[in-house]
Design a protein around this motif. Structure first.
Motif, PDB file in Angstrom:
ATOM      1  N   ALA A  44      -2.997  -8.014  36.309  1.00 49.01           N
ATOM      2  CA  ALA A  44      -3.483  -7.307  37.500  1.00 49.01           C
ATOM      3  C   ALA A  44      -4.945  -6.920  37.356  1.00 49.01           C
ATOM      4  CB  ALA A  44      -2.629  -6.059  37.738  1.00 49.01           C
ATOM      5  N   LEU A  45      -5.339  -6.475  36.184  1.00 52.15           N
ATOM      6  CA  LEU A  45      -6.717  -6.029  35.956  1.00 52.15           C
ATOM      7  C   LEU A  45      -7.702  -7.182  36.102  1.00 52.15           C
ATOM      8  CD1 LEU A  45      -8.715  -3.829  35.030  1.00 52.15           C
ATOM      9  CD2 LEU A  45      -8.189  -4.502  32.668  1.00 52.15           C
ATOM     10  N   TYR A  46      -7.411  -8.299  35.468  1.00 55.92           N
ATOM     11  CA  TYR A  46      -8.377  -9.397  35.482  1.00 55.92           C
ATOM     12  C   TYR A  46      -8.373 -10.168  36.796  1.00 55.92           C
ATOM     13  CZ  TYR A  46     -10.095  -8.440  30.908  1.00 55.92           C
ATOM     14  OH  TYR A  46     -10.732  -7.818  29.854  1.00 55.92           O
ATOM     15  N   GLU A  47      -7.269 -10.129  37.487  1.00 54.10           N
ATOM     16  CA  GLU A  47      -7.279 -10.704  38.834  1.00 54.10           C
ATOM     17  C   GLU A  47      -8.196  -9.888  39.737  1.00 54.10           C
ATOM     18  OE1 GLU A  47      -3.615 -10.639  41.299  1.00 54.10           O
ATOM     19  OE2 GLU A  47      -3.971 -12.794  41.468  1.00 54.10           O
ATOM     20  N   ARG A  48      -8.178  -8.576  39.554  1.00 53.02           N
ATOM     21  CA  ARG A  48      -9.047  -7.727  40.371  1.00 53.02           C
ATOM     22  C   ARG A  48     -10.512  -7.981  40.057  1.00 53.02           C
ATOM     23  NH1 ARG A  48      -8.231  -1.324  41.784  1.00 53.02           N
ATOM     24  NH2 ARG A  48      -9.760  -1.289  43.482  1.00 53.02           N
ATOM     25  N   TRP A  49     -10.830  -8.123  38.757  1.00 51.38           N
ATOM     26  CA  TRP A  49     -12.217  -8.412  38.397  1.00 51.38           C
ATOM     27  C   TRP A  49     -12.632  -9.809  38.875  1.00 51.38           C
ATOM     28  CZ3 TRP A  49     -11.384  -5.655  33.156  1.00 51.38           C
ATOM     29  CH2 TRP A  49     -11.974  -4.387  33.194  1.00 51.38           C
ATOM     30  N   ALA A  50     -11.724 -10.779  38.828  1.00 52.85           N
ATOM     31  CA  ALA A  50     -12.045 -12.119  39.317  1.00 52.85           C
ATOM     32  C   ALA A  50     -12.331 -12.085  40.816  1.00 52.85           C
ATOM     33  CB  ALA A  50     -10.901 -13.080  39.005  1.00 52.85           C
ATOM     34  N   GLU A  51     -11.546 -11.307  41.542  1.00 51.10           N
ATOM     35  CA  GLU A  51     -11.791 -11.163  42.981  1.00 51.10           C
ATOM     36  C   GLU A  51     -13.154 -10.543  43.260  1.00 51.10           C
ATOM     37  OE1 GLU A  51      -8.493  -8.766  44.126  1.00 51.10           O
ATOM     38  OE2 GLU A  51      -7.139 -10.463  44.461  1.00 51.10           O
ATOM     39  N   GLY A  52     -13.667  -9.733  42.307  1.00 53.94           N
ATOM     40  CA  GLY A  52     -14.946  -9.052  42.491  1.00 53.94           C
ATOM     41  C   GLY A  52     -16.155  -9.959  42.474  1.00 53.94           C
ATOM     42  N   GLY A  53     -16.000 -11.196  41.977  1.00 49.46           N
ATOM     43  CA  GLY A  53     -17.055 -12.177  42.152  1.00 49.46           C
ATOM     44  C   GLY A  53     -17.916 -12.512  40.955  1.00 49.46           C
ATOM     45  N   ALA A  54     -17.628 -11.948  39.767  1.00 45.97           N
ATOM     46  CA  ALA A  54     -18.439 -12.279  38.588  1.00 45.97           C
ATOM     47  C   ALA A  54     -18.309 -13.757  38.244  1.00 45.97           C
ATOM     48  CB  ALA A  54     -18.013 -11.427  37.395  1.00 45.97           C
ATOM     49  N   GLY A  55     -19.378 -14.331  37.698  1.00 45.00           N
ATOM     50  CA  GLY A  55     -19.320 -15.724  37.272  1.00 45.00           C
ATOM     51  C   GLY A  55     -18.450 -15.909  36.043  1.00 45.00           C
ATOM     52  N   VAL A  56     -18.454 -14.908  35.163  1.00 47.68           N
ATOM     53  CA  VAL A  56     -17.692 -14.961  33.912  1.00 47.68           C
ATOM     54  C   VAL A  56     -17.029 -13.617  33.663  1.00 47.68           C
ATOM     55  CG1 VAL A  56     -17.791 -15.327  31.406  1.00 47.68           C
ATOM     56  CG2 VAL A  56     -19.323 -16.617  32.907  1.00 47.68           C
ATOM     57  N   LEU A  57     -15.808 -13.644  33.171  1.00 46.93           N
ATOM     58  CA  LEU A  57     -15.130 -12.461  32.654  1.00 46.93           C
ATOM     59  C   LEU A  57     -14.927 -12.648  31.155  1.00 46.93           C
ATOM     60  CD1 LEU A  57     -12.230 -12.015  35.270  1.00 46.93           C
ATOM     61  CD2 LEU A  57     -14.557 -11.106  35.399  1.00 46.93           C
ATOM     62  N   ILE A  58     -15.219 -11.614  30.369  1.00 47.83           N
ATOM     63  CA  ILE A  58     -14.946 -11.636  28.938  1.00 47.83           C
ATOM     64  C   ILE A  58     -13.956 -10.521  28.636  1.00 47.83           C
ATOM     65  CG2 ILE A  58     -15.885 -11.505  26.605  1.00 47.83           C
ATOM     66  CD1 ILE A  58     -18.568 -12.390  27.707  1.00 47.83           C
ATOM     67  N   SER A  59     -12.880 -10.859  27.959  1.00 48.45           N
ATOM     68  CA  SER A  59     -11.844  -9.870  27.641  1.00 48.45           C
ATOM     69  C   SER A  59     -12.355  -8.870  26.618  1.00 48.45           C
ATOM     70  CB  SER A  59     -10.599 -10.568  27.087  1.00 48.45           C
ATOM     71  OG  SER A  59     -10.822 -10.950  25.732  1.00 48.45           O
ATOM     72  N   GLY A  60     -11.607  -7.769  26.472  1.00 46.52           N
ATOM     73  CA  GLY A  60     -11.838  -6.880  25.348  1.00 46.52           C
ATOM     74  C   GLY A  60     -11.372  -7.544  24.059  1.00 46.52           C
ATOM     75  N   ASN A  61     -11.507  -6.842  22.932  1.00 43.46           N
ATOM     76  CA  ASN A  61     -11.155  -7.403  21.632  1.00 43.46           C
ATOM     77  C   ASN A  61      -9.767  -8.028  21.622  1.00 43.46           C
ATOM     78  OD1 ASN A  61     -13.389  -6.971  19.952  1.00 43.46           O
ATOM     79  ND2 ASN A  61     -12.845  -4.830  19.634  1.00 43.46           N
ATOM     80  N   VAL A  62      -9.705  -9.297  21.234  1.00 49.74           N
ATOM     81  CA  VAL A  62      -8.446  -9.978  20.953  1.00 49.74           C
ATOM     82  C   VAL A  62      -8.456 -10.303  19.464  1.00 49.74           C
ATOM     83  CG1 VAL A  62      -7.067 -12.043  21.363  1.00 49.74           C
ATOM     84  CG2 VAL A  62      -8.224 -10.915  23.280  1.00 49.74           C
ATOM     85  N   ASN A  77     -16.354  -4.640  42.570  1.00 54.76           N
ATOM     86  CA  ASN A  77     -16.886  -5.591  43.554  1.00 54.76           C
ATOM     87  C   ASN A  77     -18.402  -5.736  43.502  1.00 54.76           C
ATOM     88  OD1 ASN A  77     -14.321  -6.221  44.819  1.00 54.76           O
ATOM     89  ND2 ASN A  77     -14.378  -4.147  45.661  1.00 54.76           N
ATOM     90  N   ILE A  78     -19.040  -5.230  42.478  1.00 58.90           N
ATOM     91  CA  ILE A  78     -20.506  -5.308  42.403  1.00 58.90           C
ATOM     92  C   ILE A  78     -21.028  -6.731  42.544  1.00 58.90           C
ATOM     93  CG2 ILE A  78     -22.483  -5.013  40.850  1.00 58.90           C
ATOM     94  CD1 ILE A  78     -21.238  -2.410  39.904  1.00 58.90           C
ATOM     95  N   PRO A  79     -20.476  -7.748  41.860  1.00 62.29           N
ATOM     96  CA  PRO A  79     -21.026  -9.101  42.017  1.00 62.29           C
ATOM     97  C   PRO A  79     -21.022  -9.586  43.467  1.00 62.29           C
ATOM     98  CG  PRO A  79     -19.638  -8.996  40.083  1.00 62.29           C
ATOM     99  CD  PRO A  79     -19.430  -7.706  40.824  1.00 62.29           C
ATOM    100  N   ASN A  80     -19.894  -9.434  44.159  1.00 56.38           N
ATOM    101  CA  ASN A  80     -19.841  -9.831  45.566  1.00 56.38           C
ATOM    102  C   ASN A  80     -20.843  -9.042  46.403  1.00 56.38           C
ATOM    103  OD1 ASN A  80     -17.815 -11.776  45.321  1.00 56.38           O
ATOM    104  ND2 ASN A  80     -16.164 -10.304  45.696  1.00 56.38           N
ATOM    105  N   GLN A  81     -20.955  -7.744  46.125  1.00 53.38           N
ATOM    106  CA  GLN A  81     -21.867  -6.894  46.886  1.00 53.38           C
ATOM    107  C   GLN A  81     -23.325  -7.221  46.594  1.00 53.38           C
ATOM    108  OE1 GLN A  81     -20.619  -2.893  45.982  1.00 53.38           O
ATOM    109  NE2 GLN A  81     -18.708  -3.072  47.132  1.00 53.38           N
ATOM    110  N   LEU A  82     -23.636  -7.639  45.376  1.00 56.85           N
ATOM    111  CA  LEU A  82     -24.994  -8.075  45.065  1.00 56.85           C
ATOM    112  C   LEU A  82     -25.363  -9.306  45.875  1.00 56.85           C
ATOM    113  CD1 LEU A  82     -25.092  -7.647  41.173  1.00 56.85           C
ATOM    114  CD2 LEU A  82     -26.714  -6.606  42.778  1.00 56.85           C
ATOM    115  N   ILE A  83     -24.439 -10.235  45.938  1.00 57.59           N
ATOM    116  CA  ILE A  83     -24.705 -11.489  46.650  1.00 57.59           C
ATOM    117  C   ILE A  83     -24.841 -11.257  48.145  1.00 57.59           C
ATOM    118  CG2 ILE A  83     -23.690 -13.728  47.233  1.00 57.59           C
ATOM    119  CD1 ILE A  83     -22.477 -13.659  44.347  1.00 57.59           C
ATOM    120  N   SER A  84     -24.063 -10.319  48.697  1.00 59.46           N
ATOM    121  CA  SER A  84     -24.129 -10.024  50.132  1.00 59.46           C
ATOM    122  C   SER A  84     -25.161  -8.952  50.463  1.00 59.46           C
ATOM    123  CB  SER A  84     -22.759  -9.584  50.640  1.00 59.46           C
ATOM    124  OG  SER A  84     -22.382  -8.338  50.065  1.00 59.46           O
ATOM    125  N   ASP A  85     -25.901  -8.495  49.457  1.00 59.17           N
ATOM    126  CA  ASP A  85     -26.936  -7.469  49.617  1.00 59.17           C
ATOM    127  C   ASP A  85     -26.355  -6.136  50.072  1.00 59.17           C
ATOM    128  OD1 ASP A  85     -29.594  -6.800  49.232  1.00 59.17           O
ATOM    129  OD2 ASP A  85     -30.120  -7.070  51.338  1.00 59.17           O
TER     130      ASP A  85
END
Length: 400
Positions: A40-58, A322-330
């Motif tokens: 659920a967490l990473y789906e939400r971040w993916a929806e936010g529009g970042a080009g890359v997601l990096i997980s926490g420590n694995v 949603n910062i990435p999407n909001q950056l792109i849409s100004d």
């Protein structure tokens, strides 16, 4: 433009230059498996529009964990859960990387009775109640750990992740190998910088050999440990040039360790910018700068004025996914990060960094539940929350 695509050395194109940097999720249960909360967490971040997601420590070794709630990536990990997690994080044309790590001597007593490290160099006296003195790894054990890192990379690709980020910063095991203050070995993994790099290089080359050319392999590296006789900026630049020549896809710049924490507090400005510029001017691969970026202007300046290829956002993306999407849409100007306080200066000084991490882990739980993060400057809620959930050992200043 922030929305401009960028092509990594292995030919993979990122849809934009914004990266969700690694942050401790602390969501795994006692079996150290990924679960529906991670999905659920990473789906939400993916929806936010970042080009890359990096997980926490694995973590790559079940016997050596860095903190409660770590995921472990090995042959015992639930592959179906990994597949579901990878699918969530690669939604919306997002690349999703697992940050693979081993704590070395920075494994708390509650996590490991006998931590292992390049040498028997223990943490300073102020940490003696929290961390046991490490045992020096044999040469055969060093090679076994390299193979565990390589296996983690192999599993990551087989279950659908876009790549991995090798964690060689923040005083963890690979950083310990790199540091002459921590690495006193007499075999081929100690001594000269070339030898101190060998563990990291063999991890990288092993993963590169066993995965496809399109599998992204990044590196998180200290600009400096900020400790006497430790890993220096001069050494770091040499490592960056060498890893670029070997074919690493990007390098994220950070710094410090548990004893010399440099990225814990809000309000210190953009961390490591000067060094990141030196690094970017030294190599043709993308350099990633993370830390202290909370405004559109700051992000744009780093990319356009300073010439840094990738910008990592951490806590900002907890407060506003949603910062990435909001950056792109100004539609984005800035995000406010709280400066937390218990109202007791001595307590804030002692556990301030850990309180911050506790607060953001609490906000991550809100994102998992589909809610918005809650802004507050009162540190008592996060402090008590993490003590009740993880125990007193969880306020020791753990890193991501």
């Amino acid at each position: 433009m922030i929305s401009n695509t960028i092509v990594l050395p292995n030919g993979i194109e990122l849809k934009n230059r914004i990266v969700k940097a690694a942050m401790s999720e602390a969501l795994a249960d006692k079996t150290n498996q990924p679960n529906t909360d991670h999905i659920a967490l990473y789906e939400r971040w993916a929806e936010g529009g970042a080009g890359v997601l990096i997980s926490g420590n694995v973590m790559i070794d079940r016997s050596q964990l860095g903190e409660p709630g770590n995921i472990v990536l090995d042959n015992k990990t639930d592959r179906n859960a990994l597949i579901s997690w990878a699918k969530a994080g690669t939604y919306n044309d997002t690349k999703f990387l697992l940050q693979i790590n081993h704590p070395g001597k920075q494994a708390p007593k509650s996590m490991s009775k006998k931590p292992v490290a390049p040498s028997t160099i223990k943490l300073s006296k102020e940490f003696s109640a929290l961390f046991n003195e490490p045992r020096e790894l044999t040469t055969d054990e060093v090679r076994e750990l390299i193979e565990k890192f390589v296996l983690a990379g192999k599993i990551a690709e087989e279950t659908g992740f876009s790549g991995v980020e090798i964690h060689a910063a923040h005083g963890y095991l690979i950083n310990q190998f790199l540091s002459p203050a921590d690495n006193k070995r007499k075999d081929e993994y100690g001594g000269t910088l070339k030898n101190r790099m060998r563990f990291m290089v063999e991890v990288f080359q092993g993963i590169r050999k066993i995965t496809s050319p399109k599998f992204i392999i990044g590196l998180k590296l200290n600009s400096s440990d900020f400790t006497e006789d430790g890993f220096s900026e001069k050494d770091s630049l040499k490592v960056i040039v060498q890893m670029a020549e070997l074919g690493i896809d990007f390098i994220e710049i950070s710094g410090g360790n548990y004893e010399k924490a440099k990225v814990m507090d809000v309000g210190q400005g953009v961390f490591f910018l000067d060094f990141a510029k030196k690094a970017q001017n030294s190599v043709d691969i993308p350099i990633m700068l993370t830390g202290g970026l909370t405004s559109k202007q700051g992000i744009e300046d780093v990319i356009h004025k300073e010439g840094i290829s990738l910008v990592g956002l951490g806590r900002s993306l907890i407060m506003n996914p949603n910062i990435p999407n909001q950056l792109i849409s100004d539609a984005f100007q800035s995000v406010q990060l709280p400066r937390l306080s218990t109202g007791i200066k001595t307590l804030d000084k002692k556990v301030g960094g850990a309180i911050g991490i506790a607060y953001y882990e609490q906000q991550i739980e809100k994102l998992v539940a589909g809610k918005q993060a809650k802004y507050t400057t009162n540190a008592w809620g996060p402090l008590l929350h993490t003590v009740f959930r993880h125990g007193l050992h969880s306020i020791t200043g753990k890193r991501r």
